[in-house]
Design an enzyme around this catalytic site. Structure first.
Site, PDB file in Angstrom:
ATOM      1  N   GLU A   1      -5.583  -3.981  -0.728  1.00 33.78           N
ATOM      2  CA  GLU A   1      -7.004  -3.633  -0.678  1.00 33.78           C
ATOM      3  C   GLU A   1      -7.258  -2.257  -0.071  1.00 33.78           C
ATOM      4  OE1 GLU A   1      -6.726  -7.696  -1.702  1.00 33.78           O
ATOM      5  OE2 GLU A   1      -5.760  -6.615  -0.045  1.00 33.78           O
TER       6      GLU A   1
ATOM      7  N   GLY B   1       6.664  -6.640  -0.151  1.00 33.99           N
ATOM      8  CA  GLY B   1       5.960  -6.555   1.120  1.00 33.99           C
ATOM      9  C   GLY B   1       6.848  -7.016   2.256  1.00 33.99           C
TER      10      GLY B   1
ATOM     11  N   TRP C   1       0.794  -1.220   0.000  1.00 31.61           N
ATOM     12  CA  TRP C   1       0.000   0.000   0.000  1.00 31.61           C
ATOM     13  C   TRP C   1       0.832   1.278   0.000  1.00 31.61           C
ATOM     14  CZ3 TRP C   1       1.863   2.335   4.235  1.00 31.61           C
ATOM     15  CH2 TRP C   1       2.261   1.537   5.328  1.00 31.61           C
ATOM     16  N   ASN C   2       2.132   1.204   0.198  1.00 33.40           N
ATOM     17  CA  ASN C   2       2.878   2.442   0.446  1.00 33.40           C
ATOM     18  C   ASN C   2       3.171   3.257  -0.808  1.00 33.40           C
ATOM     19  OD1 ASN C   2       4.671   0.305  -0.254  1.00 33.40           O
ATOM     20  ND2 ASN C   2       6.396   1.463   0.555  1.00 33.40           N
TER      21      ASN C   2
ATOM     22  N   GLU D   1      10.909  -8.634  -3.014  1.00 32.35           N
ATOM     23  CA  GLU D   1      11.412  -7.383  -2.459  1.00 32.35           C
ATOM     24  C   GLU D   1      10.770  -7.214  -1.090  1.00 32.35           C
ATOM     25  OE1 GLU D   1      10.727  -2.679  -2.768  1.00 32.35           O
ATOM     26  OE2 GLU D   1      10.549  -3.749  -4.676  1.00 32.35           O
ATOM     27  N   LEU D   2      11.536  -7.493  -0.044  1.00 30.26           N
ATOM     28  CA  LEU D   2      10.981  -7.599   1.299  1.00 30.26           C
ATOM     29  C   LEU D   2      11.455  -6.442   2.185  1.00 30.26           C
ATOM     30  CD1 LEU D   2      11.426 -11.471   1.602  1.00 30.26           C
ATOM     31  CD2 LEU D   2       9.527 -10.181   0.603  1.00 30.26           C
TER      32      LEU D   2
ATOM     33  N   CYS E   1      10.377   1.254   2.181  1.00 33.03           N
ATOM     34  CA  CYS E   1      11.269   0.192   2.658  1.00 33.03           C
ATOM     35  C   CYS E   1      12.745   0.575   2.599  1.00 33.03           C
ATOM     36  CB  CYS E   1      11.030  -1.092   1.874  1.00 33.03           C
ATOM     37  SG  CYS E   1      11.199  -0.902   0.091  1.00 33.03           S
TER      38      CYS E   1
ATOM     39  N   GLU F   1      11.906  -3.043  11.667  1.00 32.08           N
ATOM     40  CA  GLU F   1      11.739  -1.892  10.781  1.00 32.08           C
ATOM     41  C   GLU F   1      10.578  -1.019  11.253  1.00 32.08           C
ATOM     42  OE1 GLU F   1      11.358  -1.068   5.960  1.00 32.08           O
ATOM     43  OE2 GLU F   1      10.584  -2.939   6.801  1.00 32.08           O
TER      44      GLU F   1
ATOM     45  N   LYS G   1      -2.505  -8.378  -7.694  1.00 30.40           N
ATOM     46  CA  LYS G   1      -3.319  -8.081  -6.518  1.00 30.40           C
ATOM     47  C   LYS G   1      -2.645  -6.947  -5.750  1.00 30.40           C
ATOM     48  CE  LYS G   1      -3.353  -9.417  -2.383  1.00 30.40           C
ATOM     49  NZ  LYS G   1      -3.740  -8.095  -1.790  1.00 30.40           N
TER      50      LYS G   1
END
Length: 478
Positions: free
Chosen positions: A180, A230, A153-154, A252-253, A286, A383, A177
């Site tokens: 939401e 995420g 969402w960021n 990409e975490l 991130c 984080e 996806k």
């Protein structure tokens, strides 16, 4: 309360807008007020299966289109985004909270990335291999197949767009996806691709129950590639699902970027750079600088300067032109800030500014500086993903490198020093995928973006980004 300025979101399958009829719905809220602004339809099993069937059929059509033509379509999509920037940015601010000028910047950045991928799709070169006898050996790159992509969402325009654009540039249909909580931005980006000429079956946008959608998509034999941005926790779960089908992955975490500041720099200049990057998107990025390791000789001076700058930031509704930092995206982030700041203070950190929620309407948090934070504090190990500067003093280079590398994550790291030799040494010593030396500019269309260790694997962007969407085939012909 509905907000007439916010359009009703939908599912996008085969170019059709699917509404709530026969489907569960969930609320979309404005972070600036906490109010419900729309109901979002949730995909059911039939919707997911329809998107999969369409992607399987569209793969044969889309990969057969010349890369030059695919690039032309993508460039048109980028142009449409620029034309529609005001509308998309307004939707983004309403559902995600960031200031309108930040949202407009994100749209411009997104269009640039799509342009890059449009050209990169033409450069999926192979090679010719000399053979011992008659004939020739050829190595070719081919699209891997339909892609399942998952976005957070960021950055609700940029991250979904980069995944869609890279897949489509490579010749792969994409089922995405997005989160939401921020549906409309991604839908408007996807619509630009379809309006530019992407076949309707080659791009679907689904929302709903995340575990249900991810499990059903990744388990399908149609999907040959998974791209996820995420948290590390969710990334591990999806990687496990993908492993069952031996599917290609880009992960990409999370990160927790060390920012090392030596005593041979202009502190005013460093602070001037740090504030906009640290508080961009309310710190919800991130690669944002998080653990500020400051040389002991200048630590207190840096804390004083950045605290003063943080106090001056105007926090408010993202639609207000005077706002410099908007609300946090959801109440979970407020709860996290309360927990992390309280723990740090109890562990001995010194709160120099901020540290509290602003009001009780919307999700506003004060720009915060925590000084002299011990390594045992939770915020030094988890984080923060919020507008909190966390500082700690160090004495020597070896010490600060060891402290920077001690966590299991490794996405970004930053070094500020007047010594080129020192900068080079530390850049190679840091266990991260991205390094900024005397700057925070580690993201650009031309450069790979990705981490190491538990921050993931694979790159997005740059010449490296498209590789994960391709397979390598060797042909020996006589």
């Amino acid at each position: 309360m509905s907000d007439l300025r916010y359009e009703t979101p939908y599912l996008l399958v085969n170019g059709a807008r699917l509404g709530p009829s026969g489907r569960k719905t969930r609320d979309v809220r404005n972070p600036a007020t906490g109010e419900v602004i729309a109901g979002l339809p949730c995909a059911n099993a039939a919707d997911i299966d329809a998107a999969l069937e369409l992607a399987a059929g569209a793969f044969l059509e889309w990969k057969a289109i010349a890369s030059l033509e695919r690039g032309r379509i993508l460039r048109k999509a980028a142009s449409l985004l620029r034309e529609r920037s005001d509308s998309i940015a307004r939707s983004m601010t309403l559902e995600q909270g960031k200031p309108l000028q930040e949202a407009q910047w994100e749209i411009a950045w997104t269009a640039d990335v799509i342009d890059w991928q449009a050209e990169e799709g033409r450069r999926t070169y192979g090679r010719v291999i000399p053979t011992a006898g008659a004939g020739r050996g050829v190595v070719v790159k081919e699209p891997v197949g339909p892609v399942a992509a998952f976005a957070p969402w960021n950055l609700p325009a940029f991250i979904p767009a980069r995944k869609m654009a890279t897949a489509l540039a490579a010749g792969c249909p994409c089922i995405i996806k997005p989160d939401e909580e921020v549906p409309l931005t991604a839908l408007k980006v996807a619509t630009a691709f379809l309006d530019a000429g992407v076949p309707p079956g080659a791009l679907s946008v689904l929302f709903g129950d995340p575990p249900e959608i991810s499990t059903r998509l990744i388990a399908s034999s149609v999907i040959r590639k998974v791209s996820f941005t995420g948290s590390t926790r969710v990334g591990k779960q999806l990687a496990g699902l993908a492993a069952m089908g031996v599917k290609k992955l880009s992960m990409e975490l999370g990160g927790h970027a060390p920012t090392i500041i030596f005593d041979d720099v202009d502190l005013d200049s460093v602070v001037a750079q740090s504030v906009p990057y640290k508080f961009l998107n309310a710190g919800q990025i991130c690669s944002a600088p998080t653990r500020f390791y400051i040389h002991a000789d200048v630590h207190d001076s840096f804390v004083e300067k950045i605290s003063s700058a943080a106090r001056k930031l105007k926090v408010g509704d993202g639609l207000d032109p005077a706002t410099q930092m908007g609300p946090m995206a959801n109440p979970r982030r407020i709860e996290a800030m309360e927990r992390l700041c309280a723990n740090a203070i109890s562990a001995g950190a010194r709160l120099t500014t901020g540290g509290s929620r602003i009001g009780n309407r919307g999700h506003y948090w004060q720009p915060t500086v925590l000084a002299n934070v011990p390594e045992t504090a939770t915020i030094m190990n988890e984080e923060p993903f919020g507008p909190v500067v966390v500082t700690s003093a160090f004495e020597d280079e070896a010490e600060v490198v060891a402290r920077s590398n001690r966590l299991p994550v490794g996405l970004a790291g930053y070094i500020f020093t007047g010594s080129a030799a020192r900068a080079t040494r530390i850049a190679h010593a840091l266990e991260v995928g991205l390094v900024g030396i005397n700057n925070f500019g580690v993201f650009m269309p031309e450069a790979p973006f990705g981490g190491i260790k538990e921050s993931g694997y694979g790159s997005e962007g740059g010449t490296e980004g498209i590789e994960a969407y391709l397979t390598t085939k060797f042909i020996h012909q006589t």
